[in-house]
Design an enzyme around this catalytic site. Structure first.
Site, PDB file in Angstrom:
ATOM      1  N   CYS A 140      10.614   6.587 102.911  1.00 35.37           N
ATOM      2  CA  CYS A 140       9.327   6.246 102.297  1.00 35.37           C
ATOM      3  C   CYS A 140       9.215   4.729 102.139  1.00 35.37           C
ATOM      4  CB  CYS A 140       9.178   6.944 100.943  1.00 35.37           C
ATOM      5  SG  CYS A 140       7.611   6.559 100.140  1.00 35.37           S
ATOM      6  N   CYS A 143       7.501   3.580  98.949  1.00 35.15           N
ATOM      7  CA  CYS A 143       8.346   3.663  97.741  1.00 35.15           C
ATOM      8  C   CYS A 143       9.386   2.548  97.720  1.00 35.15           C
ATOM      9  CB  CYS A 143       9.104   4.985  97.682  1.00 35.15           C
ATOM     10  SG  CYS A 143       8.166   6.423  98.160  1.00 35.15           S
ATOM     11  N   ASP A 144      10.019   2.306  98.858  1.00 37.95           N
ATOM     12  CA  ASP A 144      11.238   1.485  98.856  1.00 37.95           C
ATOM     13  C   ASP A 144      11.107   0.129  99.553  1.00 37.95           C
ATOM     14  OD1 ASP A 144      12.560   3.511  97.506  1.00 37.95           O
ATOM     15  OD2 ASP A 144      13.052   4.567  99.360  1.00 37.95           O
TER      16      ASP A 144
END
Ligand code: NDP
Length: 321
Positions: A140, A143-144
């Site tokens: 992701c 997200c990261d």
């Protein structure tokens, strides 16, 4: 097999942000929700390290910790959180039947499906090693990606997600190398053009990942092999991103619910309703576009409100008769 059938008002299947948010709302509406956690308690966030984009956590929080907080909040309002997973359903009648671990049978007035989706990984030993260590493997980018600011990363995939995520990463990272296994993209032309026109994205076609390289703590590079020439190269990188698709966890519902060609549950637009009355869906089981904890939580809330309204309408009809 001869256990008594349990009757419940509101069953929630799944324990990610969607399931727990549905539980908080359903419990506070006196629907006495029972939530089955499934095979991956806490859902996809338990495979994430730090979550920094969920509002209300200004300093960030680890994915597993965040899911414990979600669970505690749901339990505070007396959600009955149980271990076990649903192995079979029958949504053909007025009462929705569900079987837990092949044995226990439950009859439900409403069901909220929050079973999520699982990101696909390549399955390489080195990939799984650094994924588990939280040391540079992620499925992701949104997200990261932030953790790789100013660094070089590699992303695998050539669909719309890979292009979207590569482009997202290109704004944070000094260089993004895209590994495409064929000589062509699967993505739409506009997305393909976007990555091709981005200076710090290098696209390598006909490339298979051989190994994720690391120093035992984190990723240091990616070894890839050209499947036409046989040439092997090492690409320096601190992040290895996968964008090779997701599998929605919806297989057990396929005989009753309308699914799209990839297996995502089709909801009535703008609602959490499925094609079966009293069965609602929230989170990634119906969402291949946003896939964020906060959007999953939002649709969990919608599913609880839709369930409550469905029950209220049903009770009102019974009272009239
Ligand atoms: P897709 O299935 O469309 O693409 C997956 C990509 O990963 C393909 O290029 C595939 O290669 C590659 N791949 C699969 N397995 C491997 C492997 N083992 N090794 C290397 N590469 C691999 O998935 P997406 O998640 O990209 O998209 C899913 C759906 O969501 C699509 O319908 C897409 O259009 C949609 N979507 C829409 C968006 C938007 O509208 N903004 C954004 C994101 C997704 P190959 O081509 O060789 O099979």
């Amino acid at each position: 097999m001869s256990e008594t059938i349990e009757k419940i008002k509101c069953l929630i299947i799944g324990s990610g942000p969607a399931g727990y948010t549905a539980a908080i709302y359903a419990a506070r509406a006196n629907m006495f929700p029972v939530l089955y956690q499934g095979t991956e308690p806490g859902g996809q966030l338990t495979t994430t390290t730090d979550v920094e984009n969920y509002p209300g956590y200004p300093d960030g929080i680890s994915g597993p910790e965040m899911m414990i907080e979600f669970q505690n909040q749901a339990k505070r309002f007396d959600t009955d959180v149980r271990d076990g997973w649903i192995t079979k359903v029958d949504f053909s009648g007025d009462v929705h039947k569900v079987w837990i671990n092949e044995t226990k049978e439950i009859h439900c007035d409403t069901v909220i499906i929050s079973t999520g989706a699982s990101a696909k990984y390549l399955g390489l030993e080195s990939e799984q090693k650094y994924l588990k260590l939280g040391g540079g493997v992620s499925a992701c980018a949104i997200c990261d990606g932030f953790f790789y600011r100013g660094q070089e990363v590699v992303i695998v995939g050539a669909g719309d997600s890979a292009c979207e995520e590569a482009h997202y990463l290109s704004k944070l990272c000094t260089k993004v190398t895209m590994l495409v296994r064929r000589d062509a993209f699967r993505a739409s032309k506009i997305m393909e053009a976007r990555v091709k026109n981005t200076k710090n994205i290098e696209i390598l076609f006909n490339m298979n990942t051989v190994e994720v390289l690391g120093d035992g703590v984190g990723v240091t590079g990616v070894r890839a092999k050209n499947n036409v020439t046989g040439k092997v190269i090492d690409i320096p990188a601190t992040g290895f991103f996968l964008a090779i698709g997701h599998i929605p966890n919806t297989d057990i519902f396929k005989d009753f619910l309308e699914l799209d060609e990839t297996g995502y549950i089709i909801n009535v637009p703008g609602t959490s309703k499925t094609n079966i009355e009293g069965v609602f869906v929230s989170g990634d089981a119906a969402d291949h576009v946003y896939r964020q904890a906060v959007t999953a939580a939002g649709t969990g809330c919608m599913a609880a409100l839709d369930s409550e309204r469905y029950l209220a309408a049903k009770e009102a009809t019974v009272e009239k008769v």
